[in-house]
Design a protein around this motif. Structure first.
Motif, PDB file in Angstrom:
ATOM      1  N   MET A 110       0.837  -1.187   0.000  1.00 38.58           N
ATOM      2  CA  MET A 110       0.000   0.000   0.000  1.00 38.58           C
ATOM      3  C   MET A 110       0.871   1.235   0.000  1.00 38.58           C
ATOM      4  O   MET A 110       1.835   1.317   0.752  1.00 38.58           O
ATOM      5  N   ASN A 111       0.494   2.186  -0.852  1.00 34.34           N
ATOM      6  CA  ASN A 111       1.242   3.433  -0.922  1.00 34.34           C
ATOM      7  C   ASN A 111       1.111   4.166   0.415  1.00 34.34           C
ATOM      8  O   ASN A 111       0.019   4.521   0.825  1.00 34.34           O
ATOM      9  N   PRO A 112       2.246   4.382   1.109  1.00 37.26           N
ATOM     10  CA  PRO A 112       2.177   4.969   2.449  1.00 37.26           C
ATOM     11  C   PRO A 112       1.611   6.385   2.452  1.00 37.26           C
ATOM     12  O   PRO A 112       1.226   6.887   3.503  1.00 37.26           O
ATOM     13  N   ARG A 113       1.573   7.034   1.294  1.00 38.29           N
ATOM     14  CA  ARG A 113       1.097   8.421   1.262  1.00 38.29           C
ATOM     15  C   ARG A 113      -0.349   8.546   0.829  1.00 38.29           C
ATOM     16  O   ARG A 113      -0.837   9.648   0.602  1.00 38.29           O
ATOM     17  N   ARG A 114      -1.020   7.425   0.639  1.00 45.44           N
ATOM     18  CA  ARG A 114      -2.422   7.530   0.240  1.00 45.44           C
ATOM     19  C   ARG A 114      -3.296   6.945   1.346  1.00 45.44           C
ATOM     20  O   ARG A 114      -2.917   5.989   2.012  1.00 45.44           O
ATOM     21  N   PHE A 117      -9.019   5.054   1.866  1.00 43.43           N
ATOM     22  CA  PHE A 117     -10.043   5.290   0.844  1.00 43.43           C
ATOM     23  C   PHE A 117      -9.414   5.318  -0.546  1.00 43.43           C
ATOM     24  O   PHE A 117      -9.892   4.680  -1.467  1.00 43.43           O
ATOM     25  N   PHE A 156     -10.181   7.272   6.259  1.00 38.64           N
ATOM     26  CA  PHE A 156      -9.162   8.275   5.973  1.00 38.64           C
ATOM     27  C   PHE A 156      -7.946   8.145   6.877  1.00 38.64           C
ATOM     28  O   PHE A 156      -7.286   9.111   7.197  1.00 38.64           O
ATOM     29  N   ARG A 157      -7.670   6.912   7.252  1.00 35.10           N
ATOM     30  CA  ARG A 157      -6.393   6.693   7.923  1.00 35.10           C
ATOM     31  C   ARG A 157      -5.351   6.399   6.870  1.00 35.10           C
ATOM     32  O   ARG A 157      -5.670   6.096   5.720  1.00 35.10           O
ATOM     33  N   PHE A 158      -4.107   6.466   7.294  1.00 29.67           N
ATOM     34  CA  PHE A 158      -3.023   6.078   6.401  1.00 29.67           C
ATOM     35  C   PHE A 158      -2.584   4.663   6.772  1.00 29.67           C
ATOM     36  O   PHE A 158      -2.779   4.229   7.913  1.00 29.67           O
ATOM     37  N   GLN A 161      -1.152   3.641  10.051  1.00 27.87           N
ATOM     38  CA  GLN A 161      -1.992   3.711  11.250  1.00 27.87           C
ATOM     39  C   GLN A 161      -2.793   2.423  11.453  1.00 27.87           C
ATOM     40  O   GLN A 161      -3.667   2.380  12.301  1.00 27.87           O
ATOM     41  N   LEU A 162      -2.497   1.398  10.640  1.00 29.13           N
ATOM     42  CA  LEU A 162      -3.193   0.119  10.786  1.00 29.13           C
ATOM     43  C   LEU A 162      -2.191  -0.971  11.133  1.00 29.13           C
ATOM     44  O   LEU A 162      -1.018  -0.882  10.802  1.00 29.13           O
TER      45      LEU A 162
ATOM     46  N   PRO C   8      -3.033   1.656  16.429  1.00 36.56           N
ATOM     47  CA  PRO C   8      -2.433   2.974  16.345  1.00 36.56           C
ATOM     48  C   PRO C   8      -3.434   4.073  16.640  1.00 36.56           C
ATOM     49  O   PRO C   8      -4.078   4.582  15.745  1.00 36.56           O
ATOM     50  N   LEU C  31      -6.471  16.390   6.162  1.00 35.78           N
ATOM     51  CA  LEU C  31      -5.373  15.435   6.252  1.00 35.78           C
ATOM     52  C   LEU C  31      -4.052  16.098   5.901  1.00 35.78           C
ATOM     53  O   LEU C  31      -3.027  15.869   6.533  1.00 35.78           O
ATOM     54  N   PHE C 252       3.176  -1.950  -4.085  1.00 35.82           N
ATOM     55  CA  PHE C 252       2.010  -1.098  -4.332  1.00 35.82           C
ATOM     56  C   PHE C 252       1.985  -0.546  -5.754  1.00 35.82           C
ATOM     57  O   PHE C 252       0.932  -0.160  -6.254  1.00 35.82           O
ATOM     58  N   HIS C 270       1.868   7.598  -7.663  1.00 39.57           N
ATOM     59  CA  HIS C 270       2.546   6.682  -6.749  1.00 39.57           C
ATOM     60  C   HIS C 270       4.043   6.952  -6.624  1.00 39.57           C
ATOM     61  O   HIS C 270       4.564   7.007  -5.528  1.00 39.57           O
ATOM     62  N   ASN C 274       6.064   9.705  -3.535  1.00 44.04           N
ATOM     63  CA  ASN C 274       6.993   9.065  -2.612  1.00 44.04           C
ATOM     64  C   ASN C 274       8.428   9.536  -2.782  1.00 44.04           C
ATOM     65  O   ASN C 274       9.280   9.226  -1.956  1.00 44.04           O
TER      66      ASN C 274
END
Ligand SMILES: Nc1ncnc2c1ncn2[C@@H]1O[C@H](COP(=O)(O)OP(=O)(O)OP(=O)(O)O)[C@@H](O)[C@H]1O
Ligand SMILES: Nc1ncnc2c1ncn2[C@@H]1O[C@H](COP(=O)(O)OP(=O)(O)OP(=O)(O)O)[C@@H](O)[C@H]1O
Ligand SMILES: [Mg+2]
Ligand SMILES: [Mg+2]
Lengths: 332, 343, 363
Positions: A110-114, A117, A156-158, A161-162, C8, C31, C252, C270, C274
């Motif tokens: 998973m893209n850490p910046r998205r 959602f 809307f977490r990143f 955060q999971l 978290p 955000l 990803f 993407h 990054n």
């Protein structure tokens, strides 16, 4: 069998060992070599084997992340089988709607910046399906379905955060968001803790029923494959050496490699005694392999016939159970 | 204290246990508070015995091991308890004194060590460096002989000692790690997740090899794994850890067919197996507790299907149900036989 | 790696009802704001970063108030950094030759007679001093042409900022795009860009600029563009490409392709997001480079610009005052400013490095 959903014929992938600029490569890794199988609608096939035997490569070819060197991948589409290597733009779009993949590493897929959602709705977004509001609704629905409840608190977490298990649930939601009919799952639980991996497996089983999807379930663990799959294909150095319905294959393993794998799987029951079939050494790379049986170097049963003839063909031994071994067949 | 430890060992072995751990409490000091990683852990390891420690990630398995071998980070504090290794309380030794016993008496195969070989040095040279620290008088030739011996012992060709780590497969790297851990002939060896990243077949080979070495050298061994199936294969006794506590301890043959702690029960019923009837597995719901603020009473209580009032208020003491079979649960009688939960 | 289950911080999650009611753009804005805040809070932990930022802000204030001062308290005819002139007048007593004890208030007879042959010892003489030492009117004195040094210094700050920021933006824009494109496509595109980068790194920067400045009329903006373009296609591109490469092999990216995303989607949604944090980091370092390059070139007299810190130093040198401790105000303020501003951007870059590079991040 009814018409299969996916049919793979003579699939092959060769990787050149050295990428020469000036000279043509002469040595190839035969990562996947002449692999054929079918998957029925709603069925899940397990692809099992040691590290490096070509499971991931097969899976990646099926979702067209990697091109095949040879062979055909056919996908059923409105009753006819379509060769996915030769589709036009529109066909490719349809293909992307019907085939999805779940990756092994929940931290890297998973893209850490998205946001979650964005990640789940990506297939909808790039394929232009639905309005933003509809996508939001669909994502919320899926989040609840995969057990991330209440959905809005996750939306809307990143990814960071999971937890790993939660991320793998998101990966499942992403794969299901466009109602695919076929999912390649590449070791989706091998990086998770036991308890969590069981709940992910349960979830995948339940959703497979609900959405009527087929899986190609890649794993190196026969116990997991038994739990998840209707049929199991055992792979060794790029070849499928045995394939059959799960219980049949586990009860009557015929290929010496399957037997060795089975005897090596640890069992959570100290009282169980299983015949030990030990094989030596580890798996090598199939670089320009000789024509004989791939397993010849490690086989405890090797006989003259194995040395004289080429790699044994997959032959039916009844009960939909196919095995590729001269010796096993003779011992029947 | 020592007598109770022997008693608890349940007479599995004769003579005094090689390692006795009694009431061990270890916390990590962090900015956010104390992480109670090891809480009241008591067990004993008999001579020549294999004990398996199993539990979810983060339950403190590595922390127990690191406390036994006294390789703790600076923020770790041993709050209580004793670790008696062959008659010597390790928990009270100074660092300097401990250095004499570490590796020679108790040694460890670290989690993930197979990926920690320095890629620019030959494997043999790296082991030699470790040997030199313990045997300063040893000549280079003697050292090479010793390494060759160790390599043979773990099933590696001695010629491999002049190779670089990248020329080793994963299994071979792990074997070399085991060779290094054996280099000072320890009495006790701790194997922390020795096969986690490896293939089933290689895993099987290495576990068999370890078993063989253990018998040959008469060592005692503590296996640590998150995989109950692995522990079932290799250990004589099993200790189940949950959130820093040892919740069940007993002979493998007793615990597996009839677990008495709900956590052990759920752990076993959520483990797929290739033998036995194919059954639906019961996933373990919920998540392990935050060790910064563990739940009151029994730590498993928030996830426990048998939880009652008392569980949330009082910590269950460890009870000995049968000789050598200890359980810390108020309601161990309610735990059904395996596979009966759905009925 | 196994799964580490720490939930978290659920309190950070938005309330359910809020999310449903909130339009998407608003969520994104929130955000973004949150991200900015948490970025700031980790930046604020770094002392060197804060010091750097403080100095930058100070220079920013200097740059901003110079035009205000000129309009209000400073008479433009006197304080204009380029065209201003002020003859500072000093009365000096004439003393016999070789008996000068205080050059600020005394002048020897020989020198005085060069101005007026009728003067005698003990007379007073009114002389204009250029460069004049710091005084109430000119806090940092005047230069050899009688212009106010403080005004010049403040005026040049603006130029330095403009130069640094334009150069950095251009560098980062080009380098990020080039890096992402080369990493994603590989093959011939990659080879082309990388060889170009090698070439730019190999050919020394300063000599090229010297040659170029001989051929064309070099303005500050041109210099900014040139530094930006050379940096963008040069070293920074290689660094950002390697970052893009490590991003482009992540699963990803595969997931995005399976979702049906095309090349542009993958690159812009993407890969670039990054790489961007690292790009910002290199932006800081290219500001440093640009400011130092300008100072060097101006010092060598190669730039056709009116005023800058480099020009100030150049003039000090040109008039033979460079190493004169009695004329320190000609050289020290400008030199310090170059060093300080360039250094501050570097410090900010280092502080960002600690946030961006997880390897350096202390846990
Ligand atoms: N891009 C590539 N270039 C060259 N060789 C490759 C490439 N991808 C895979 N291979 C080789 O192909 C063989 C099969 O690899 P593959 O990743 O499919 O194995 P796997 O069964 O998925 O293994 P694992 O269980 O470790 O994931 C291996 O020998 C591997 O080294
Ligand atoms: N140096 C440390 N400082 C603070 N907390 C720590 C430290 N090391 C470990 N912990 C915490 O202590 C707990 C136990 O960690 P430990 O590594 O012993 O678990 P484990 O059972 O070995 O897990 P795994 O299966 O993931 O290896 C965890 O919650 C962990 O986050
Ligand atoms: Mg794989
Ligand atoms: Mg551990």
């Amino acid at each position: 069998m009814t018409q299969p959903l996916v049919k793979v014929e003579g699939l092959r992938k060769l990787y050149p060992l050295h990428k020469g600029v000036f000279r043509k490569p002469t040595e190839y890794i035969h990562a996947v070599d002449d692999v054929s199988f079918e998957i029925a609608p709603g069925e899940s096939l397990g692809l099992v084997g040691e590290s490096g035997c070509g499971k991931t490569t097969t899976g990646r070819m099926l979702v067209r992340l990697t091109g095949a060197s040879d062979g055909q991948i056919l996908l059923q589409d409105d009753g006819s089988m379509i060769d996915v290597a030769h589709v036009d733009r529109d066909g490719m779009k349809r293909f992307r709607r019907r085939v999805q993949m779940i990756f092994q590493d929940p931290y890297e897929s998973m893209n850490p910046r998205r946001t979650i959602f964005d990640t789940i709705s990506e297939p909808l977004q790039v394929q232009g399906i639905g309005t933003v509001a509809e996508r939001e609704e669909r994502v919320a629905e899926l989040l609840e379905m995969v057990g991330l409840i209440p959905a809005p608190t996750f939306m809307f977490r990143f990814p960071h955060q999971l937890s790993g298990g939660q991320r793998q649930r998101v990966a499942i939601a992403r794969a299901l968001v466009i109602d695919p009919s076929f999912i390649v799952a590449d070791e989706p639980t091998s990086m998770l803790d036991v308890g969590i991996s069981i709940s992910i497996m349960e979830l995948m089983l339940n959703l497979a029923e609900e959405f009527d999807v087929s899986y190609l379930y890649i794993t190196h663990d026969l116990a997991v494959a038994r739990y998840m799959c209707d049929r199991i294909a055992v792979m060794y150095l790029g070849k499928i050496v045995e394939i059959g319905p799960t219980e049949e294959l586990l009860a009557n393993p015929r290929h010496p490699y399957t037997r060795a794998l089975l005897s090596a799987v640890p069992v959570p029951d100290p009282s169980s005694v299983r015949p030990a079939v030990e094989i030596e050494g580890g798996i090598a790379k199939a670089v320009n392999p000789p024509p004989q049986c791939r397993f010849i170097g490690r086989c405890p049963w090797v006989q003259d016939i194995c040395r004289r003839r080429g790699h044994p063909p997959l032959e039916d031994t009844g009960n939909d159970h196919l095995v590729s071994c001269y010796v096993a067949k003779e011992s029947v | 204290m020592n007598e109770t430890a022997i008693e608890r060992n349940g007479g599995v072995q004769s003579g005094r246990p090689i390692l006795e751990v009694d009431g061990l409490v270890m916390h990590y000091r962090t900015k956010a508070g104390d992480v109670s990683a090891v809480e009241e852990v008591t067990f004993a390891l008999g001579r020549g015995e294999a004990l398996g420690l199993v539990g979810e990630s983060g339950c403190g398995k590595t922390s127990v091991a690191m406390t036994l071998i006294r390789l703790l980070p600076d923020n770790a504090i041993i709050k209580e308890g004793s670790v008696v290794l062959d008659g010597l309380n390790v928990a009270e030794l100074t660092d300097g004194e401990m250095r004499k016993h570490r590796w020679a008496d108790i040694s460890m195969v670290f989690q993930g060590a197979m990926n920690a070989w320095n890629p620019v040095y030959k494997v043999g040279d790296q082991i030699m460096e470790a040997l030199e620290q313990h045997f300063p008088d040893m000549s280079e030739a003697e050292g090479r002989v010793r390494i060759a011996e160790l390599f043979e012992l773990v099933g590696l060709s001695p010629a491999m000692m002049d190779r670089y780590p990248h020329e080793f497969s994963g299994g071979m790297r792990q074997r070399a790690v085991i060779a290094m851990a054996l280099s000072c002939n320890p009495k006790v060896i701790i194997a922390d997740e020795p096969t986690t990243a490896l293939d089933v077949i290689v895993q099987d080979q290495i576990l068999k090899e370890l078993r063989k070495i253990q018998e040959e050298l008469g060592m005692s061994i503590i296996y640590i794994s998150h995989d109950v199936a692995v522990i079932a294969e290799v250990s004589d006794r099993i200790g189940v850890m949950y959130a820093g506590r040892l919740v069940e301890l007993g002979a493998t043959d007793e615990v597996f067919p009839r677990p008495r702690h709900p956590y052990t029960y759920l752990l076993l019923s959520s483990t797929p197996s290739v033998v036995g009837p194919r059954r639906r597995l019961a996933p373990l719901e919920g998540e392990p507790p935050n060790l910064l603020a563990p739940p009151t009473g029994c730590r498993f209580q928030p996830r426990c299907p048998f939880a009652a009032e008392i569980c949330a208020s009082q910590d269950p003491p460890s009870q000995e149900l049968a000789p050598g079979h200890h359980v810390a649960c108020w309601h161990w009688e309610q735990v059904p036989e395996l596979g009966r939960l759905e009925a | 790696m196994t799964d580490r289950l720490v939930d978290p911080d659920p309190s950070a999650a938005p309330n359910m009802a809020d999310v449903v009611a909130e339009p998407l753009w608003q969520v994104r804005l929130r955000l973004f704001w949150q991200g900015l805040r948490s970025g700031w809070s980790s930046f604020a932990e770094s002392r060197i970063g804060l010091v750097g930022l403080g100095v930058i802000v100070l220079f920013g204030i200097m740059a901003m108030i110079q035009p205000i001062l000129i309009g209000t308290v400073w008479e433009p005819a006197i304080y204009d950094p380029v065209l201003g002139y002020d003859a500072v007048v000093v009365e000096k007593t004439i003393v016999p030759d070789n008996e000068v004890t205080d050059p600020a208030t005394q002048i020897d007879l020989f020198s005085a007679r060069l101005l007026d042959p009728l003067l005698q010892v003990g007379d007073t003489l009114v002389v204009t001093v250029q460069p004049a030492p710091p005084s109430r009117q000119h806090l940092l004195g005047t230069d050899p042409l009688g212009r106010d040094v403080l005004s010049q210094l403040m005026f040049s700050t603006r130029a330095a900022f403009m130069l640094g920021i334009v150069a950095a933006l251009v560098t980062v824009f080009i380098a990020t795009t080039v890096g992402a494109v080369s990493a994603f496509f590989g093959g011939a595109v990659d080879t082309l860009f990388m060889r170009l980068a090698d070439l730019i790194i190999l050919v020394p920067f300063l000599p090229i600029l010297i040659v170029l400045s001989a051929l064309i009329d070099f303005q500050l903006f041109h210099l900014a563009l040139l530094i930006g373009v050379l940096g963008g296609f040069g070293g920074t591109a290689i660094i950002l490409k390697s970052q893009a490469l490590s991003v482009s092999v992540k699963p990803f990216i595969d997931a995005a392709r399976i979702a049906g995303g095309g090349h542009l989607h993958v690159i812009f949604r993407h890969i670039i997001p990054n790489v961007l944090p690292l790009s910002f980091l290199y932006m800081m370092f290219s500001v440093t480079d640009a400011i130092s390059a300008e100072a060097t070139l101006s010092f060598l007299g190669l730039l056709n610009i009116d005023m800058s810190w480099g020009i100030m130093i150049h003039q000090a040198w040109d008039q033979g005052y460079l190493l004169d401790p009695n004329r320190w105000w000609l050289m020290v303020p400008a030199g310090m400013s170059v060093t300080l501003l360039a250094g501050s951007f570097f410090l900010v870059g280092r502080a960002m490095d600690e946030i961006i590079n997880p390897r350096l991040r202390r846990r």
